[in-house]
Design a protein around this motif. Structure first.
Motif, PDB file in Angstrom:
ATOM      1  N   SER A   1       7.332  -3.987  -4.292  1.00 48.90           N
ATOM      2  CA  SER A   1       6.430  -5.099  -4.585  1.00 48.90           C
ATOM      3  C   SER A   1       6.555  -6.202  -3.565  1.00 48.90           C
ATOM      4  O   SER A   1       5.592  -6.928  -3.295  1.00 48.90           O
ATOM      5  CB  SER A   1       6.742  -5.673  -5.963  1.00 48.90           C
ATOM      6  OG  SER A   1       6.660  -4.680  -6.945  1.00 48.90           O
TER       7      SER A   1
ATOM      8  N   ALA B   1       8.768   3.337  -4.348  1.00 46.26           N
ATOM      9  CA  ALA B   1       7.440   3.389  -4.986  1.00 46.26           C
ATOM     10  C   ALA B   1       6.331   3.637  -3.978  1.00 46.26           C
ATOM     11  O   ALA B   1       5.288   4.196  -4.319  1.00 46.26           O
ATOM     12  CB  ALA B   1       7.173   2.098  -5.757  1.00 46.26           C
TER      13      ALA B   1
ATOM     14  N   ALA C   1      -2.637   3.935  -1.935  1.00 47.14           N
ATOM     15  CA  ALA C   1      -3.822   3.139  -1.572  1.00 47.14           C
ATOM     16  C   ALA C   1      -4.862   2.989  -2.680  1.00 47.14           C
ATOM     17  O   ALA C   1      -5.987   2.547  -2.422  1.00 47.14           O
ATOM     18  CB  ALA C   1      -4.458   3.651  -0.282  1.00 47.14           C
TER      19      ALA C   1
ATOM     20  N   ASN D   1      -4.558   0.875  -5.284  1.00 45.54           N
ATOM     21  CA  ASN D   1      -4.659  -0.508  -5.743  1.00 45.54           C
ATOM     22  C   ASN D   1      -5.474  -1.378  -4.797  1.00 45.54           C
ATOM     23  O   ASN D   1      -6.271  -2.193  -5.239  1.00 45.54           O
ATOM     24  CB  ASN D   1      -3.255  -1.089  -5.948  1.00 45.54           C
ATOM     25  CG  ASN D   1      -3.189  -2.075  -7.098  1.00 45.54           C
ATOM     26  OD1 ASN D   1      -4.013  -2.020  -8.032  1.00 45.54           O
ATOM     27  ND2 ASN D   1      -2.237  -2.978  -7.047  1.00 45.54           N
TER      28      ASN D   1
ATOM     29  N   VAL E   1       0.845  -1.199   0.000  1.00 41.18           N
ATOM     30  CA  VAL E   1       0.000   0.000   0.000  1.00 41.18           C
ATOM     31  C   VAL E   1       0.878   1.246   0.000  1.00 41.18           C
ATOM     32  O   VAL E   1       1.772   1.397   0.836  1.00 41.18           O
ATOM     33  CB  VAL E   1      -0.932   0.020   1.234  1.00 41.18           C
ATOM     34  CG1 VAL E   1      -1.678   1.341   1.328  1.00 41.18           C
ATOM     35  CG2 VAL E   1      -1.922  -1.145   1.173  1.00 41.18           C
TER      36      VAL E   1
ATOM     37  N   GLU F   1      10.424  -5.411  -7.969  1.00 41.18           N
ATOM     38  CA  GLU F   1      11.097  -4.277  -7.345  1.00 41.18           C
ATOM     39  C   GLU F   1      10.827  -4.319  -5.829  1.00 41.18           C
ATOM     40  O   GLU F   1       9.860  -4.954  -5.393  1.00 41.18           O
ATOM     41  CB  GLU F   1      10.652  -2.965  -7.980  1.00 41.18           C
ATOM     42  CG  GLU F   1       9.187  -2.648  -7.848  1.00 41.18           C
ATOM     43  CD  GLU F   1       8.894  -1.235  -8.307  1.00 41.18           C
ATOM     44  OE1 GLU F   1       9.309  -0.309  -7.594  1.00 41.18           O
ATOM     45  OE2 GLU F   1       8.272  -1.050  -9.359  1.00 41.18           O
TER      46      GLU F   1
ATOM     47  N   ILE G   1       5.200   7.238   0.616  1.00 41.83           N
ATOM     48  CA  ILE G   1       4.063   8.156   0.548  1.00 41.83           C
ATOM     49  C   ILE G   1       3.523   8.387   1.956  1.00 41.83           C
ATOM     50  O   ILE G   1       3.259   7.430   2.686  1.00 41.83           O
ATOM     51  CB  ILE G   1       2.963   7.563  -0.380  1.00 41.83           C
ATOM     52  CG1 ILE G   1       3.499   7.493  -1.820  1.00 41.83           C
ATOM     53  CG2 ILE G   1       1.661   8.363  -0.295  1.00 41.83           C
ATOM     54  CD1 ILE G   1       2.604   6.792  -2.809  1.00 41.83           C
TER      55      ILE G   1
HETATM   56  N1  F0G Z   1       3.955  -1.056  -5.814  1.00 41.58           N
HETATM   57  C1  F0G Z   1       4.501  -0.315  -6.796  1.00 41.58           C
HETATM   58  C2  F0G Z   1       5.583  -0.937  -7.616  1.00 41.58           C
HETATM   59  C3  F0G Z   1       4.056   1.006  -7.026  1.00 41.58           C
HETATM   60  O1  F0G Z   1       4.608   1.720  -8.001  1.00 41.58           O
HETATM   61  C4  F0G Z   1       3.047   1.543  -6.196  1.00 41.58           C
HETATM   62  C5  F0G Z   1       2.581   2.919  -6.378  1.00 41.58           C
HETATM   63  C6  F0G Z   1       2.515   0.714  -5.196  1.00 41.58           C
HETATM   64  C7  F0G Z   1       2.981  -0.573  -5.038  1.00 41.58           C
HETATM   65  C8  F0G Z   1       1.440   1.172  -4.302  1.00 41.58           C
HETATM   66  O2  F0G Z   1       0.201   1.225  -4.946  1.00 41.58           O
HETATM   67  O3  F0G Z   1      -0.287   3.605  -4.550  1.00 41.58           O
HETATM   68  O4  F0G Z   1      -2.043   2.053  -5.359  1.00 41.58           O
HETATM   69  O5  F0G Z   1      -1.194   1.882  -3.031  1.00 41.58           O
HETATM   70  N2  F0G Z   1       3.139   3.754  -7.149  1.00 41.58           N
HETATM   71  C9  F0G Z   1       2.626   5.085  -7.456  1.00 41.58           C
HETATM   72  C10 F0G Z   1       3.429   5.710  -8.593  1.00 41.58           C
HETATM   73  C11 F0G Z   1       2.444   5.948  -6.292  1.00 41.58           C
HETATM   74  O6  F0G Z   1       3.497   6.936  -8.670  1.00 41.58           O
HETATM   75  O7  F0G Z   1       3.955   4.978  -9.430  1.00 41.58           O
HETATM   76  P1  F0G Z   1      -0.912   2.259  -4.445  1.00 41.58           P
END
Ligand code: F0G
Length: 352
Positions: A290, A240, A189, A191, A186, A287, A243
Motif C-alpha cells: 500500500s 501483494a 492493474a 484498481n 499497481v 501493508e 505480479i
Molecule cells: N495493494 C494491495 C494491498 C493489494 O492486495 C493489491 C492486489 C494491490 C495493491 C494492487 O491492486 O492488482 O488492482 O493493481 N492484490 C491482488 C490480490 C492481486 O490477489 O489480493 P491491483
C-alpha cells in the motif's frame, strides 16, 4: 441514525445490479479520507489518504467482492474461485461465507502474508498453495473456471472493477470534485482501471468538473508495465503486488494515457521508507504494498514532478495488520520491567 449500507446500496444506480440481485455485503466502502499533514508539508500540496484498510476484510478488494459474489449468487453459483496474493482470497473467503458458498483460493506458495492466510483459513476457504507465482495461479484459476462449475472472482471478472470504481465516487463526493492527481499501487492493474472508470463516469455525468491525472507505481522488481514486458520471476517484499503479467495491463495504459498520467516504479527501500513514514508520522498503518503509492508521490516530488498547491489523493490499499512482520523487523525489542513505577519510569525516561 443510519449507517453506511455498503457500496451496492450506496451507489446502486451506477452498478450492474437489478432489483432481484441478492446483495451480499459486509457494508464495505465509506472508508476514511484522511488529510496527510506531513506529506502535504513535504510536497507543498494538499495530500489526502484514502484508507482502504478500513474495509471489512482490511483491503479495497471488498468493494469488488460484494459485486462479484452478489452476481455469482444471482447466477446460481455454489462455488467461487480466485487466484490471489492474499487480499482477494481473504475477501472472497469472507463474502463466500455470507453467501453460503464454497470458496477455493489459489495462492503462490510461501509468498503471501500470514494475516491474509489466516483470514482465508478462518473463513473456511479451500486453500491450495500453487508451486508458482501469482500469474501462474491466475492461469490455473481461469482454467478451472472454464472446465468446472466454479465462478471466477478475480478482477478479470468485469463486475469486480465496477464495484471498485465506487472509491473514486466517494472521493469526489467528499472533496466536491476530483483531485488533480490520484496515486495508487499497481499490481494486477484492476484498481487503477476501476478508479479511472469511476472518475470518468462522474465527469461525464457532470458530478465532477475535472478528472485527475492517474499515477501508478509498481515495485521495481515487479514492474512489467514500466519495463514494457512481462516479468517472469517478479521479486519484491511487497508481496501483494508481486505480479509479472498484469491482467488489466491495457486498461492501465489507457488510464495513464487518457489522464495524462504516468506509471513508474519504486524500490523496496522506497516502499519501506514510505511505510514507516505513514505509520510513524501520519498515524496510518498500512501493508508494505500500500505504501507504494506514497513512495511514488515522494519520488515524483524529488524529481520535481509535483507542482505546489495541487490536491492529491493517495490510495493506501490494505491494513498493516495483515503483514506485521515488517513493523517488527528491525525495531528494538520492548524491554521487560517489573511491576514497579520507578523502574518503568526510568525505562521511559520520565524520571528526568
Ligand atoms: N495493494 C494491495 C494491498 C493489494 O492486495 C493489491 C492486489 C494491490 C495493491 C494492487 O491492486 O492488482 O488492482 O493493481 N492484490 C491482488 C490480490 C492481486 O490477489 O489480493 P491491483
Amino acid at each position: 441514525t443510519r449507517q453506511w449500507r455498503g457500496v451496492i446500496e450506496e451507489y446502486r444506480d451506477r452498478l450492474p445490479v437489478s432489483a432481484s440481485t441478492p446483495v451480499v455485503t459486509l457494508r464495505e466502502g465509506g472508508t476514511p479520507l484522511v488529510p496527510a499533514q506531513v506529506l502535504s508539508e513535504r510536497t507543498g500540496c494538499e495530500v489526502h489518504l484514502k484508507v482502504e484498510g478500513a474495509n471489512p476484510t482490511g483491503s479495497f478488494k471488498d468493494r469488488g467482492m460484494t459485486m462479484a459474489i452478489s452476481r455469482a449468487k444471482e447466477e446460481g453459483a455454489r462455488a467461487v474461485i480466485c487466484a490471489s496474493t492474499g487480499n482477494t482470497s481473504a475477501s472472497a473467503a469472507a463474502y463466500a461465507v455470507r453467501a453460503g458458498m464454497v470458496c477455493a483460493v489459489l495462492v503462490p506458495s510461501g509468498k503471501i502474508a500470514l494475516g491474509k492466510m489466516g483470514q482465508a483459513l478462518v473463513h473456511g476457504a479451500r486453500i491450495l498453495q500453487v508451486d508458482g507465482n501469482f500469474d501462474d495461479c491466475l492461469t490455473l484459476a481461469r482454467d478451472l473456471a472454464d472446465k468446472y462449475p466454479v465462478a471466477l472472482v478475480n478482477s478479470v471478472n468485469p463486475v469486480r472493477i465496477e464495484g471498485q470504481k465506487t472509491a473514486a465516487f466517494e472521493i469526489v463526493d467528499m472533496l466536491g470534485d476530483a483531485p488533480d492527481i490520484h496515486v495508487l499501487p499497481v499490481g494486477n492493474a484492476g484498481n487503477i482501471t476501476a478508479y479511472w472508470r469511476g472518475y470518468q463516469e462522474y465527469a461525464k455525468d457532470g458530478l465532477a468538473a475535472r478528472r485527475p491525472r492517474m499515477w501508478g507505481y509498481q515495485a521495481a522488481g515487479s514492474a512489467p508495465i514500466v519495463n514494457g514486458a512481462p516479468v517472469t520471476s517478479p521479486q519484491t517484499i511487497a508481496t501483494a503486488i508481486r505480479i509479472g503479467n498484469p491482467a488489466s495491463w491495457d486498461f492501465a495504459l489507457a488510464a495513464r494515457d487518457e489522464s495524462g498520467g504516468h506509471i513508474d516504479s519504486v524500490t523496496d527501500r522506497q516502499i519501506l521508507s514510505a511505510y514507516r513514514l505513514l505509520a510513524s508520522q501520519e498515524g496510518v498503518f498500512v501493508e508494505p504494498s500500500s505504501a507504494a503509492s506514497v513512495a511514488g508521490l515522494l519520488k515524483a516530488a524529488e524529481l520535481g514532478l509535483v507542482d505546489r498547491g495541487q490536491r492529491i489523493v493517495c490510495t493506501v490499499t490494505g491494513n498493516g495488520l495483515k503483514d506485521p512482520d515488517w513493523a517488527v523487523a528491525g525495531a528494538p525489542k520492548p524491554v521487560v520491567v517489573p511491576v514497579d513505577a520507578g523502574a518503568a519510569a526510568a525505562q521511559l525516561g520520565l524520571d528526568g
